[in-house]
Design a protein around this motif. Structure first.
Motif, short mmCIF file in Angstrom:
data_model
loop_
_atom_site.label_atom_id
_atom_site.label_comp_id
_atom_site.label_asym_id
_atom_site.label_seq_id
_atom_site.Cartn_x
_atom_site.Cartn_y
_atom_site.Cartn_z
N THR A 116 156.46 -31.93 54.96
CA THR A 116 155.90 -33.11 54.31
C THR A 116 156.71 -34.33 54.70
O THR A 116 157.84 -34.21 55.19
N SER A 117 156.16 -35.50 54.47
CA SER A 117 156.90 -36.72 54.82
C SER A 117 158.18 -36.83 54.00
O SER A 117 159.21 -37.30 54.50
N LEU A 120 160.71 -34.43 55.50
CA LEU A 120 161.10 -34.90 56.83
C LEU A 120 162.20 -35.95 56.73
O LEU A 120 163.13 -35.98 57.55
N ARG A 131 157.04 -32.58 65.23
CA ARG A 131 157.02 -32.66 63.77
C ARG A 131 155.58 -32.78 63.32
O ARG A 131 154.88 -33.71 63.73
N THR A 133 153.15 -32.86 59.85
CA THR A 133 153.18 -32.99 58.40
C THR A 133 151.82 -32.62 57.81
O THR A 133 150.78 -32.78 58.45
N ASP A 135 150.86 -34.07 55.05
CA ASP A 135 150.36 -35.32 54.49
C ASP A 135 150.33 -36.37 55.61
O ASP A 135 151.09 -36.30 56.56
N ALA A 138 153.67 -40.22 57.77
CA ALA A 138 154.99 -39.78 58.18
C ALA A 138 155.31 -40.34 59.56
O ALA A 138 154.82 -39.83 60.58
N HIS A 143 149.92 -35.72 61.83
CA HIS A 143 149.28 -35.10 60.67
C HIS A 143 148.55 -33.83 61.12
O HIS A 143 147.81 -33.85 62.12
#
Length: 523
Positions: A116-117, A120, A131, A133, A135, A138, A143
């Motif tokens: 998740t942000s 992270l 990376r 996420t 959500d 981020a 995403h």
């Protein structure tokens, strides 16, 4: 169905006609718009789509994929998707301290991180180049839902003895270890043994299963293989343990089998006394991870209106899976000696597990009935620790492996666990003392006894409001070994692991400025 490939598990269950309906207390983080009711076929499609998205992000066979997010069963869906593309998922709890999380990520060196942000931002330089996420907001990440899922992603097979999945230990006494399991150890040895419709304790086709677990940990990955291979009618999944939040879902789908964290049993216990309580149909309770004290056993067993409800208590570890089983009944939970026998954790699983107790200094076997360091032999033993080969090898004692628990191997073959070797002071079982205190202090949500390096053990009493009547404490400690004056805390004051266990070493340092009483050699 016999579980084998976790990457195609959901496909095979759907093809086999599994009609289980899954009810969630909140939508999946990887499918937030898809609601809270899922069929097996829909879950299989979600795993396939997620696998395609991971492949689109650049995940390749043999890569390690770290998964760190809020507690939900989609931890295991993400893990199965990673397995499908040939990667090795590493599931890390979002409740890890930032420093511990960064250390574990450094040891893992994953090719990709699904998170998740918020998490992270805590990872810092330890996060990998890829990376993803769950959500959308981020910086520096993509995403998950934005990744292309249209390209075919056929499942990648792996040898049964290759790494399959990585989970971390609870970390009650320090930094968690990263445990590597294979298909043979976790699926063939553990899940296949459990995925049998045994009388009384096996999953029935008409069961409604409730799981209130810590989905980043190894138990639920194995449980996922079991529940898809021996499907019940319904599965109810809780991601939190607030009674008022859980109550409507449990009333709508009252369970017949409950598996929950010991901490969740404590937190959900007020539901057992409500009118038409949601546990009225339960025939089987299951607990693992940590000790469950007699008052909780009694509350849930008496809440059931089933003629003969059972409580199956398992003792094991992330590295080994279950080692022993013990059954509690309504009669045994109400017995006058319930608190003194609660630490009896049953016998080793016949034909699958062997145990012995040895002197922790000399490693020579001790006679039956005397305390010692518990060693185990099992085909389910993990492959090792990530980046800690020396630590793993140090726990090997010939053909045996050290659990790090002090206990008694009784003459009848049963086992009692006294303490973690890192926790316990000489001459006192902290666990048994906790049982007695909880039995004598009905207002206590939890009691923790911390062995001190110097001086008497420190008791910690957890209550709803952080208060404790001095007279009640004096009466509760009558006849017990000398203890310090108690520290009285609320539930949220206590540092906990992702499974709700008390982080004893952290708590001891916070309250006393010193560590625990044991040597820590076997942790």
């Amino acid at each position: 169905m016999r579980p084998h490939d976790m990457g195609t598990l959901f496909d095979e269950a759907a093809a086999g006609g599994a009609r289980t309906v899954f009810h969630l207390d909140r939508p999946f983080d990887i499918a937030p718009e898809a609601g809270t009711r899922w069929t097996v076929a829909e879950l299989a499609d979600l795993v396939r789509v997620t696998a395609a998205r991971l492949a689109g992000a650049g995940v390749r066979p043999g890569d390690r994929v770290a998964i760190v997010k809020d507690n939900h069963w989609d931890y295991d869906l993400l893990a199965c998707a990673a397995v499908r593309v040939g990667a090795v998922p590493a599931l890390l709890s979002a409740r890890l301290d930032p420093e511990d999380l960064r250390t574990l990520l450094t040891r893992l060196r994953p090719a990709a991180l699904v998170t998740t942000s918020a998490v992270l931002a805590r990872c810092g330089d330890a996060s990998p180049p890829v990376r993803v996420t769950v959500d959308p907001a981020a910086p520096g990440a993509v995403h998950l839902a934005a990744l292309d899922a249209s390209r075919p992603c056929p499942p990648v097979r792996r040898p049964d003895d290759d790494p399959l999945v990585i989970h971390h230990t609870s970390g009650t006494t320090g930094l968690p270890k990263l445990v590597v399991h294979s298909t043979r150890t976790l699926v063939h040895t553990l899940a296949r043994f459990e995925a049998v419709r045994y009388p009384a304790v096996g999953i029935r086709r008409d069961d409604v299963l409730l799981n209130a677990g810590a989905y980043a940990h190894g138990r639920t990955f194995c449980w996922t293989a079991v529940v898809l291979s021996a499907p019940p009618a319904e599965v109810v999944l809780l991601t939190g343990d607030d009674p008022d939040t859980a109550d409507p879902l449990l009333r709508a789908h009252p369970p017949t089998v409950v598996e929950a964290l010991p901490a969740s049993y404590v937190r959900l216990r007020p539901l057992t006394t409500r009118l038409d309580n949601p546990f009225r149909r339960v025939r089987l309770y299951i607990s693992t991870y940590d000790a469950v004290h007699p008052p909780a056993l009694r509350a849930y067993l008496t809440a059931s209106r089933h003629a003969r409800p059972l409580w199956m208590q398992g003792w094991g570890q992330t590295e080994t899976g279950p080692l022993t089983f013990r059954f509690h009944t309504r009669r045994s939970a109400l017995a006058p000696d319930a608190e003194s026998t609660a630490r009896r954790l049953g016998r080793p699983v016949p034909g699958r597990t062997r145990l012995r107790a040895v002197d922790p200094d000399t490693l020579r076997p001790v006679p039956r009935g005397r305390p010692g360091l518990l060693l185990v032999r099992t085909a389910a033993l993990a492959l090792g620790y990530v980046a800690e080969d020396g630590r793993w090898d140090a726990k090997r004692v010939g053909a045996w492996w050290s659990t790090g628990d002090m206990g008694v191997h009784h003459r009848d073959g049963g086992v009692s666990v006294l303490d973690r070797e890192a926790d316990g002071p000489a001459g006192l079982s902290c666990l048994r003392t906790e049982d007695i205190l909880e039995e004598r202090l009905p207002q206590a949500l939890e009691c923790v006894v911390l062995g001190a390096v110097d001086g008497d053990p420190l008791p910690v009493v957890v209550t709803a409001d952080g208060r404790l009547d001095p007279d009640a404490w004096e009466e509760a400690t009558n006849g017990l070994p000398t203890l310090r004056e108690p520290a009285v805390l609320t539930w949220d004051d206590v540092p906990r692991t992702g499974t709700g266990k008390v982080r004893r070493a952290v708590l001891a340092r916070r309250l006393t400025g010193a560590g625990l009483a044991g040597t820590g050699r076997w942790t």
